[in-house]
Scaffold this active site. Structure first.
Site, PDB file in Angstrom:
ATOM      1  N   HIS A   1     -17.908  19.594  92.177  1.00 16.61           N
ATOM      2  CA  HIS A   1     -17.746  19.747  93.628  1.00 16.61           C
ATOM      3  C   HIS A   1     -16.993  18.589  94.260  1.00 16.61           C
ATOM      4  O   HIS A   1     -17.030  18.403  95.472  1.00 16.61           O
ATOM      5  CB  HIS A   1     -19.123  19.927  94.292  1.00 16.61           C
ATOM      6  CG  HIS A   1     -19.840  21.168  93.815  1.00 16.61           C
ATOM      7  ND1 HIS A   1     -21.205  21.301  93.841  1.00 16.61           N
ATOM      8  CD2 HIS A   1     -19.357  22.324  93.282  1.00 16.61           C
ATOM      9  CE1 HIS A   1     -21.535  22.491  93.352  1.00 16.61           C
ATOM     10  NE2 HIS A   1     -20.433  23.123  93.003  1.00 16.61           N
TER      11      HIS A   1
ATOM     12  N   ASP B   1     -21.858  12.447  95.163  1.00 12.68           N
ATOM     13  CA  ASP B   1     -22.158  11.091  95.639  1.00 12.68           C
ATOM     14  C   ASP B   1     -21.570   9.969  94.794  1.00 12.68           C
ATOM     15  O   ASP B   1     -21.685   8.794  95.156  1.00 12.68           O
ATOM     16  CB  ASP B   1     -23.674  10.902  95.771  1.00 12.68           C
ATOM     17  CG  ASP B   1     -24.414  11.306  94.501  1.00 12.68           C
ATOM     18  OD1 ASP B   1     -23.943  10.950  93.397  1.00 12.68           O
ATOM     19  OD2 ASP B   1     -25.457  11.972  94.604  1.00 12.68           O
TER      20      ASP B   1
ATOM     21  N   THR C   1     -31.053  20.267  88.279  1.00 17.04           N
ATOM     22  CA  THR C   1     -30.263  21.270  88.977  1.00 17.04           C
ATOM     23  C   THR C   1     -31.102  22.536  89.154  1.00 17.04           C
ATOM     24  O   THR C   1     -31.854  22.921  88.254  1.00 17.04           O
ATOM     25  CB  THR C   1     -28.934  21.581  88.242  1.00 17.04           C
ATOM     26  OG1 THR C   1     -28.340  22.732  88.851  1.00 17.04           O
ATOM     27  CG2 THR C   1     -29.137  21.836  86.756  1.00 17.04           C
ATOM     28  N   SER C   2     -30.962  23.136  90.316  1.00 12.04           N
ATOM     29  CA  SER C   2     -31.773  24.322  90.611  1.00 12.04           C
ATOM     30  C   SER C   2     -31.267  25.525  89.835  1.00 12.04           C
ATOM     31  O   SER C   2     -31.926  26.555  89.778  1.00 12.04           O
ATOM     32  CB  SER C   2     -31.727  24.609  92.107  1.00 12.04           C
ATOM     33  OG  SER C   2     -30.384  24.784  92.511  1.00 12.04           O
TER      34      SER C   2
ATOM     35  N   GLN D   1     -22.831  18.340  89.575  1.00 12.41           N
ATOM     36  CA  GLN D   1     -22.627  19.081  90.823  1.00 12.41           C
ATOM     37  C   GLN D   1     -22.657  18.118  92.016  1.00 12.41           C
ATOM     38  O   GLN D   1     -22.410  18.523  93.136  1.00 12.41           O
ATOM     39  CB  GLN D   1     -23.744  20.111  91.010  1.00 12.41           C
ATOM     40  CG  GLN D   1     -23.748  21.232  89.980  1.00 12.41           C
ATOM     41  CD  GLN D   1     -25.010  22.082  90.093  1.00 12.41           C
ATOM     42  OE1 GLN D   1     -26.045  21.756  89.546  1.00 12.41           O
ATOM     43  NE2 GLN D   1     -24.918  23.168  90.828  1.00 12.41           N
TER      44      GLN D   1
ATOM     45  N   PRO E   1     -38.667  18.946  87.535  1.00 16.35           N
ATOM     46  CA  PRO E   1     -40.074  19.147  87.906  1.00 16.35           C
ATOM     47  C   PRO E   1     -40.356  20.588  88.350  1.00 16.35           C
ATOM     48  O   PRO E   1     -41.479  21.051  88.260  1.00 16.35           O
ATOM     49  CB  PRO E   1     -40.281  18.185  89.080  1.00 16.35           C
ATOM     50  CG  PRO E   1     -39.141  17.225  89.018  1.00 16.35           C
ATOM     51  CD  PRO E   1     -38.007  17.964  88.384  1.00 16.35           C
TER      52      PRO E   1
END
Ligand SMILES: [Zn+2]
Length: 254
Positions: free
Chosen positions: A121, A106, A191-192, A103, A217
């Site tokens: 993305h 960068d 990833t959330s 996702q 985490p």
């Protein structure tokens, strides 16, 4: 379920028939890349959510480009971490049995040496024409006057990323779903798992029979679905996990 011991994590050669990894902001954060979101991402008193839109580009393409060039500079100061490197190693071991979906925009997976990540993305270091969609590497464009113009149609060149309010590229997302359906092992990394459609990929993989592993985490909506959960950072977990996979792969070949 909280598994923190890689030794007690039970996988077999069967799980390595097709491995898919999905990465999100967490793996980049470990390299010091800011998310450029919310109040923390303010730039010249603009919120990122106001700049990363087709409307902003239509009304002030120069400003949007200046913001992206600023972001590129910040990202260029960061380096891929041990987690990115481990995924490159995994690609070397499994070859085309490993698919990386990210996702992140960068480009750190590419900089680490990953050949062909599926970038849901887009990528902030790639460019495309806003009119005819032709893609351009940096060195073919003139950035002295913003926005750079298309050599084909004189259209405005934009960063090759997905903006707020835009849909994902059809081919890209179909690819990502297909690979996730075929996965025998799916790694959800940093990833959330709340931004759709990426959030659906681990669920699709699990429904299709994959072993689902989460490395994060924080608890997420898929934590309760996962067969194993590692709560250490991906830079800590991935090198050990990839070593374990290498051992299994070596054994199965002998
Ligand atoms: Zn064009």
């Amino acid at each position: 379920m909280d598994l923190t011991e890689i030794d007690s994590f039970d996988i077999s050669a069967d799980h390595l028939r097709k491995v898919v990894a999905l990465t999100g902001a967490g793996i980049s954060a470990e390299s010091g890349v800011p998310t450029f979101r919310g109040e923390g991402g303010m730039w010249r008193q603009h919120r990122p959510e106001e700049l990363a839109t087709p409307q902003a580009f239509a009304s002030n393409p120069q400003m949007v480009w200046e913001w992206y060039l600023y972001r590129r500079q910040i990202i260029a100061q960061s380096n891929p971490n041990a987690g990115h490197d481990a995924l490159v190693e995994l690609e070397k071991v499994l070859k085309d049995r490993f698919i990386l979906i990210t996702q992140n925009v960068d480009g750190l997976h590419r900089r680490a040496g990953h050949k062909n990540p599926i970038e849901l993305h887009g990528n902030i270091f790639l460019n495309r024409c806003n009119s005819c969609s032709e893609r351009y590497p940096d060195d073919t464009l003139d950035f002295d006057k913003l926005p750079p113009l298309c050599l084909n149609c004189q259209g405005q060149i934009r960063p090759d990323v997905v903006w707020f309010g835009e849909g994902l590229n059809h081919v890209t997302i179909e690819d990502a779903f297909l690979h996730s359906q075929q996965a025998t092992l799916f790694l959800s990394i940093g990833t959330s798992a709340v931004v759709h459609p990426a959030a659906a990929l681990p669920v699709v993989a699990k429904d299709s029979g994959a072993l689902l592993v989460e490395i994060n985490p924080d608890r997420t909506p898929i934590t309760s679905l996962a067969d194993a959960v590692f709560t250490d950072s991906s830079a800590q977990v991935l090198p050990d996990l990839v070593n374990k996979i290498k051992q299994i792969e070596t054994k199965s070949k002998n």
